[in-house]
Design a protein around this motif. Structure first.
Motif, PDB file in Angstrom:
ATOM      1  N   PHE A  63    -107.237  43.466  -6.016  1.00 42.55           N
ATOM      2  CA  PHE A  63    -108.562  43.429  -6.622  1.00 42.55           C
ATOM      3  C   PHE A  63    -109.218  44.790  -6.434  1.00 42.55           C
ATOM      4  N   ARG A  76    -116.091  43.086  -9.259  1.00 38.99           N
ATOM      5  CA  ARG A  76    -114.724  42.870  -8.775  1.00 38.99           C
ATOM      6  C   ARG A  76    -113.823  42.547  -9.950  1.00 38.99           C
ATOM      7  N   SER A 100    -109.663  41.823 -11.185  1.00 32.81           N
ATOM      8  CA  SER A 100    -108.291  41.527 -10.814  1.00 32.81           C
ATOM      9  C   SER A 100    -107.372  42.595 -11.394  1.00 32.81           C
TER      10      SER A 100
END
Length: 308
Positions: free
Chosen positions: A59, A72, A74
């Protein structure tokens, strides 16, 4: 980290590559050792990214210069969300520790804070300086977290326990502050005993004693770190982001970090003033800050990667 905003931009970030890449040995959310990750992914429009941090999990965490929001994403999918609303002042350099705590430099607000990367809750905050100040980047060491200030000749040290007051560490020795943006990115030396800082306005690298603040110029064989910004050390390899140059300079350092030799550069056609760098697997990830672009609600931003 951030340099002057009177910056020259390119149109490279106008398009995001749809290519994917394989990251050998990188753990995915499903535990696979070979996961195909996107080579590039978008950030929210008008986000104005600057700092990036990646921990052990796949992340990326990015801060907004506009309002301090923390995003944030992925690495496996490129999708993300805002996990912590900002205080209305910038979030600049970021680092994450093994406990999932994000240490965030606060730019012209002269402060720093620690955010829980899971809940988004602010765990601690400090005011380091008043104007003129620009708290630009941060590095984590066993002795504490050290924040740089591009306008004042200090490092600010805070305890990893998050208890107690910050310590102002005056920078002395070879590094002399002048007009413009001074100390910018910061990293640890290969032996872990010292710190490295890049001085943007002199295109120079310095070794800092974290106990005394005494600095020594690092011999890079005459290479000038023009547009020097974020730093990252991995073993004896030093990566220096040269933002308006749209490249990363790569050096092999001696163990103490007092000298180094250039071994190559990394670039990507999609770079548009990348500022900071974080690593995962065999890739480097860099956000496009796109300094100099007139920001509208539709202005696009992205994170792009290159092989280490």
């Amino acid at each position: 980290m951030l340099t002057r905003r009177a910056l020259i931009t390119s149109s490279a970030a106008a398009a995001l590559t749809a290519a994917t890449l394989t990251v050998p040995g990188a753990a995915s959310a499903h535990g696979s050792s070979h996961k195909r990750f996107p080579a590039s992914f978008p950030l929210p429009n008008a986000f104005q990214p600057e700092g990036i941090a990646i921990g052990r999990a796949p992340f990326a965490y990015l801060g907004s210069l506009a309002n301090g929001d923390i995003y944030r994403a992925s690495l496996a999918t490129g999708r993300g969300e805002i996990i912590s609303k900002g205080p209305g002042t910038p979030s600049v350099g970021l680092k994450i520790d093994d406990r999932g705590r994000l240490f965030v430099a606060g730019g012209a607000a002269g402060n720093g804070r620690v955010v829980d990367a899971h809940s988004g809750r602010v765990l601690a905050s400090w005011t380091f300086a008043t104007a003129p100040t620009f708290v630009n980047d941060v590095v984590l060491t066993p002795k504490g977290a050290f924040f740089t200030d591009s306008n004042q000749p200090f490092l600010y040290k805070v305890p990893l326990s998050l208890r107690g007051e910050p310590v102002r560490l005056p920078l002395t020795g070879d590094l002399v502050y002048g007009a413009g943006f001074n100390v910018n990115g910061i990293a640890r030396t290969p032996d872990g005993r010292g710190l490295l800082v890049v001085q943007s306005n002199t295109a120079s690298l310095f070794h800092v004693d974290p106990d005394t603040g005494v600095t020594r110029a690092v011999d890079l064989g005459g290479y000038a770190l023009t547009n020097g910004d974020g730093l990252l050390t991995v073993g004896r390899t030093l990566y220096v982001v040269q933002n308006r140059s749209n490249q990363v300079a790569v050096f092999t350092l001696d163990k103490r970090g007092l000298s180094g030799r250039l071994t190559g550069t990394r670039t990507n056609p999609a770079f548009d003033v990348p500022t900071t760098v974080a690593a995962f697997g065999d890739r480097l990830y860099l956000p496009n800050a796109r300094f100099g672009v007139t920001v509208t609600p539709d202005t696009t931003y992205s994170v792009n990667s290159v092989k280490r």
